[in-house]
Design a protein around this motif. Structure first.
Motif, short mmCIF file in Angstrom:
data_model
loop_
_atom_site.label_atom_id
_atom_site.label_comp_id
_atom_site.label_asym_id
_atom_site.label_seq_id
_atom_site.Cartn_x
_atom_site.Cartn_y
_atom_site.Cartn_z
N ASP A 1 0.86 -1.19 0.00
CA ASP A 1 0.00 0.00 0.00
C ASP A 1 0.90 1.24 0.00
O ASP A 1 2.00 1.21 0.54
CB ASP A 1 -0.97 0.01 1.19
CG ASP A 1 -0.30 0.39 2.49
OD1 ASP A 1 0.79 -0.16 2.77
OD2 ASP A 1 -0.83 1.22 3.23
N TYR B 1 -2.74 5.48 0.58
CA TYR B 1 -3.33 4.17 0.87
C TYR B 1 -3.91 3.48 -0.35
O TYR B 1 -4.82 2.66 -0.24
CB TYR B 1 -4.36 4.26 2.01
CG TYR B 1 -3.69 4.55 3.32
CD1 TYR B 1 -3.12 3.55 4.09
CD2 TYR B 1 -3.57 5.86 3.76
CE1 TYR B 1 -2.46 3.85 5.28
CE2 TYR B 1 -2.91 6.16 4.95
CZ TYR B 1 -2.36 5.15 5.70
OH TYR B 1 -1.71 5.44 6.86
N LEU C 1 -3.07 0.93 -3.67
CA LEU C 1 -2.27 -0.28 -3.82
C LEU C 1 -1.36 -0.17 -5.03
O LEU C 1 -1.78 0.29 -6.09
CB LEU C 1 -3.17 -1.51 -3.98
CG LEU C 1 -4.05 -1.86 -2.79
CD1 LEU C 1 -4.97 -3.02 -3.13
CD2 LEU C 1 -3.20 -2.20 -1.57
#
Length: 196
Positions: free
Chosen positions: A79, A134, A136
């Motif tokens: 992340d 946050y 990916l």
């Protein structure tokens, strides 16, 4: 916590030629932090609120991560909480590979572009060196890319972007611009136990 054996994706499994893919847009959280700390100002209240909200209430991509791990050949994933360049460097170092990223493919929202235009800033700097998005970032078997891009919109309304590839012959991260020039990224990342 615990995770059953074989049901997790490490940072260290990327392979040469893997497609680098990222969810969502990058850099809004860092811009929101600059607004909160008074480092920058923004007269547009709606834009200001959106950027601050991106910093104060990020949405971790937990369901998306689980889906990717279950449905696709994901070799490495992380992340982007410590910043794009730093977290990509974690994948590179863990996998003992380099990465080539296309600058024009790094996803920047219209909100961030407009904010940066008004402040005479480069949105790419926020996207590459900011943190706490946050989203990916993952390395995917290239044979899986077309299927992923086809199936993803059926499952999620979060956009997905193919931004580069893992490389064996280069060290670190290289950012390739639209005009063909290339520069190394230093892989800056938040240091949790560094000096404040």
């Amino acid at each position: 916590g615990e995770c059953p054996s074989g049901e997790f994706v490490l940072r260290s499994g990327a392979k040469p030629g893997d497609a680098l893919v990222v969810t969502g847009y990058l850099g809004e959280s860092a811009a929101g932090l600059d607004l909160l700390t008074g480092k920058r100002s923004e007269p547009d209240t709606e834009r200001r609120s959106r950027l601050i909200e991106a910093h104060l209430a990020p949405e971790p991509r937990c369901p998306q991560g689980a889906y990717l791990a279950e449905e696709f050949e994901i070799h490495a994933m992380i992340d982007i909480s410590d910043g794009f360049s730093g977290d990509l460097m974690h994948i590179c170092e863990g996998s003992k590979l380099g990465a080539r990223v296309w600058a024009d493919k790094i996803p920047v929202s219209d909100t961030l572009k407009e904010f940066c235009d008004g402040a005479r800033l480069d949105p790419l700097d926020y996207a590459v060196n900011g943190g706490e998005d946050y989203e990916l970032l993952f390395a995917l078997a290239p044979s899986e890319l077309e299927r992923l891009m086809r199936q993803w919109p059926e499952e999620f309304d979060i956009p997905l972007f193919h931004i580069g590839e893992m490389e064996k012959e280069i060290q670190g991260i290289h950012l390739l611009s639209e005009n063909g020039s290339e520069r190394a990224l230093d892989g800056r990342s938040f240091e949790h136990f560094g000096n404040r």
